[in-house]
Design an enzyme around this catalytic site. Structure first.
Site, short mmCIF file in Angstrom:
data_model
loop_
_atom_site.label_atom_id
_atom_site.label_comp_id
_atom_site.label_asym_id
_atom_site.label_seq_id
_atom_site.Cartn_x
_atom_site.Cartn_y
_atom_site.Cartn_z
N HIS A 1 -10.20 4.21 -2.32
CA HIS A 1 -10.33 4.98 -1.10
C HIS A 1 -11.41 6.07 -1.69
CE1 HIS A 1 -7.39 2.95 1.35
NE2 HIS A 1 -6.73 3.03 0.27
N CYS B 1 0.77 -0.99 0.00
CA CYS B 1 -0.06 0.10 0.02
C CYS B 1 0.81 1.32 0.01
CB CYS B 1 -0.76 -0.14 1.15
SG CYS B 1 -2.13 -1.06 1.29
#
Length: 764
Positions: A703, A652
């Site tokens: 997101h 990530c």
């Protein structure tokens, strides 16, 4: 008389009130006024929690992120949102997540959203911030309304306020340029806004302002050190006292720089930089405040108060009122209140301190120094007993586990054959098309999943009923993926509450809280498990779920695991042995799971190392030691399998340029990374490094609620193909889809599969 203060307090609330209020507002289920009122109530409660401190932070509360708050305070908005109207809070959320509440979008005449700001890790923590965007045309225009409003709230509540802001040099350092300009060239434009802000806060009654400059604990070149001198000589005429705050590491070569800046006080992290305390005191002029972070703001273990007092007391006698005491950093990184925990093992609970308890420890230290230890004798005796009990507990140390770790050899970390030979065997077995599609692991955690989990935990349904409910959700995930036409499927992780906690719950050496939530970004909270002892795996953890999912399809099913480095970095880790030792213990445990999955017929296994770079020391001189044991741990976990078993890993929000060789040394067959929000900029690492294996750059920013188009994904993959040979590219989302809704996921993945088909057609 030593003074006590705090650098920042958790903003989400003891029961995650902020999370639920944000999500309710974004869904259009509650009003903007209700959200703002909740924010005001949380601030009031948190200031009450800090009663008795000599200075309480104000401005540390944010509805999403403190760096984004600073951008709005400086009037520094991305160009794409400057034309929107309506409430400023809605514009704030557009930058944070691509859109605000539906009502806010309608008011602004915008329903499709905008590109969200890039998000990355805050130094070496699991907190994410929204990256400031700079260019040659960047301008700054102060808007101090947020800080002034909170300062007035604090004044009316009788709070001795210390406003908190991010310093100008760190603010520039955190950002990225959207052209070829130099961030530091903006300093001259930025400093007038900071000077105006400091004078505005002084006029509003602030005596001290905490200016956070954590970049001082990193390695800075001459241009950045000059920027510090330029900035603080410009700001020294402001009508307020500046407490310059550093944290997360040691100052080292920046110690003289920090000590000689024209500020009224300096805070250092005495947990990480304890060796520098005496040097700092010797360097600082006698009129400057010395603030020492003596309570660990990053971990949840009780402080040994007697040991701290032994070295702190002579300093207190020497400095008197010049000595301030605080946590090492903001308490944003720990849960709110240990007293909320009613089910946590009593012995382990006695070893812990959350944010409120850390402030109690701070008060005890202040009383002991100012009134004598006799004034807090009972508290010191209880603290000593708890610390000794932890040191001597047989639950902490397992000689059998330590013996296994001691026998680790280099052979454990080696695959049978090099990647080119493995790739041929894997291609023959898996028979995947060009640009194979997959997802990163999780699918939406639906209301049905959460209900079944809560009922099972409450004893309202038995294990058999819970298993059937999870199998139904797994079957749904498989059906949806087959209908979409994905090439390598996942089981969706319905049974997992969290990618780290799930594994910790099945490993010996872990304990778990009910309410130990910590903000990761926005409304996203994580509940790190507590690694208190030596780690071992009593039984298989994922095999039955993956076997069930594979039985539903003829397509390859990925086994999904969290890697040892990520489990370590996303836990509250024991501080009584090197982190490397704990990581090797985790590596051996997860290796057993990998081998059991392979025995069960699983031929694609993903071992997520989302937090690999997060654990990288802030100073490059310390990187090698960390990377040596971190990469070795991954290889121990992954490399016991046969050549035709394909190993994936996922990472990530990481800037890979500086550690790309180490990532290649992991020798995973396929690596997937988050690149959509950065518009593939993170692939710059591959301009000068020929990555040897396969890679899946993310094309769907999970997101944000925005749904990317097929054309947009095709364009991103074409950018990727300029750096990585097309025959070694996969197509996948940025990360897992746990936090999204099915009505967002289906159209986004439909476009992703269509993009893959378009790319295949163009390649033929």
């Amino acid at each position: 008389m030593a003074r006590i203060h705090n650098l920042g307090f958790p903003r989400v609330g003891a029961k995650r009130e902020l999370k639920f209020a944000l999500e309710s507002y974004w869904k259009g289920q509650s009003s903007r006024d209700a959200l703002k009122a909740l924010g005001a109530d949380l601030r009031r409660r948190h200031w009450q929690d800090q009663a008795g401190l000599d200075f309480v932070p104000v401005g540390d509360f944010a509805f999403y992120d403190q760096v984004l708050d600073m951008s709005f305070t400086l009037g520094h908005l991305p160009e794409r949102v400057r034309g929107f109207h309506g409430d400023a809070l809605d514009n704030y959320f557009r930058v944070a997540r691509g859109r605000s509440a539906e009502s806010g979008e309608e008011h602004a005449g915008c329903c499709s959203g905008v590109a969200a700001g890039e998000m990355t890790k805050w130094f070496d923590t699991n907190y994410h911030y929204i990256v400031p965007e700079f260019s040659t045309t960047t301008e700054f225009k102060l808007d101090a309304s947020r800080l002034l409003a909170q300062l007035e709230e604090a004044r009316l509540q009788g709070v001795k306020a210390k406003p908190v802001i991010i310093g100008p040099v760190t603010y520039l350092w955190l950002g990225k340029t959207k052209d070829d300009s130099d961030r530091l060239a903006l300093l001259e434009r930025l400093l007038p806004a900071y000077a105006e802000l400091l004078d505005t806060l002084a006029a509003a009654g602030a005596e001290w302002v905490q200016v956070d400059e954590p970049v001082l604990v990193t390695e800075l070149d001459m241009d950045w050190t000059h920027a510090f001198n330029q900035a603080y000589h410009h700001l020294k005429v402001c009508r307020v006292k500046i407490l310059l705050a550093t944290y997360f590491g040691t100052l080292q070569e920046n110690l003289h720089l920090a000590a000689n800046l024209p500020v009224a006080g300096l805070h250092i992290d005495a947990i990480n930089a304890g060796s520098e305390v005496q040097s700092l005191i010797g360097l600082l002029p006698t009129h400057k405040v010395v603030s020492l972070g003596v309570i660990n703001g990053r971990n949840i273990w009780k402080t040994d108060l007697n040991a701290v007092l032994d070295w702190l007391q002579p300093i207190s006698e020497s400095l008197g009122e010049r000595l301030w005491l605080a946590p090492s950093c903001s308490l944003l990184h720990v849960p709110v209140d240990l007293n909320s925990e009613q089910k946590l093992d009593g012995e382990i609970k006695s070893w812990l301190a959350f944010a409120r308890q850390k402030l109690d420890e701070l008060r005890v230290l202040g009383a002991a120094l100012n009134q004598g230890r006799a004034a807090v004798h009972a508290e010191l005796v209880a603290n000593h007993a708890a610390c000794e009990a932890r040191r001597n507990s047989p639950r902490v140390n397992n000689p059998a586990v330590k013996a296994i770790v001691a026998r680790i050899g280099s052979a454990l970390g080696k695959r049978q054959s090099p990647y080119p030979q493995r790739a041929v065997k894997q291609a023959a077995l898996l028979k995947l098309p060009k640009y194979p599609t997959t997802t990163i692991g999780s699918f939406p955690q639906t209301a049905e999943i959460r209900l079944a989990r809560s009922q099972f935990k409450a004893g309202k349904i038995d294990e058999a009923a819970y298993k059937l409910a999870m199998q139904a959700e797994i079957a749904r995930s498989v059906r949806e993926q087959e209908a979409l036409g994905l090439d390598v499927l996942v089981h969706g992780e319905a049974e997992r509450n969290d990618m780290v906690e799930y594994f910790g719950e099945q490993l010996d050496g872990y304990a778990f809280s009910e309410f130990g939530w910590v903000q990761s970004y926005g409304s996203r909270c994580v509940k790190p498990p507590i690694l208190f002892g030596d780690i071992s795996r009593p039984a298989a953890m994922t095999v039955d779920w993956i076997k069930y999912a594979q039985s539903l399809t003829s397509k390859p099913m990925k086994g999904m695991l969290t890697g040892p480095v990520t489990i370590l970095n996303w836990s509250f880790v024991r501080d009584d042995q090197p982190r490397s030792v704990s990581c090797y213990q985790l590596a051996l445990a997860i290796r057993e799971e990998v081998l059991d999955l392979e025995k069960a017929g699983v031929r694609v296994i993903q071992i997520d190392e989302a937090a690999l770079r997060e654990g990288l020391p802030l100073r490059q001189s310390q990187w090698k030691a960390y990377l040596d044991w971190a990469i070795a741990s991954f290889r121990i976990t992954a490399n016991g399998v046969k050549d035709d078993t394909q190993i994936h890993t996922h990472m990530c929000y990481s800037n890979f340029n500086d550690i790309i060789a180490s990532i290649a040394d992991m020798d995973a067959d396929v690596i997937t990374i988050e690149t959509a929000r950065s518009d593939m900029e993170l692939l710059d690492a591959f301009d000068n490094f020929r990555y040897p294996n396969e890679i899946g750059p993310g094309v769907y920013d999970i997101h944000s609620p925005n749904i990317p188009s097929e054309q947009h994904m095709v364009q991103l993959m074409k950018k990727a193909a300029e750096r990585v040979p097309a025959e070694r590219l996969w197509i996948n989302p940025d990360c897992g889809l746990k936090t999204r809704q099915w009505n967002e996921v289906i159209p986004a993945l439909t476009n992703m599969v269509a993009a893959a088909k378009t790319l295949r057609a163009q390649a033929d």
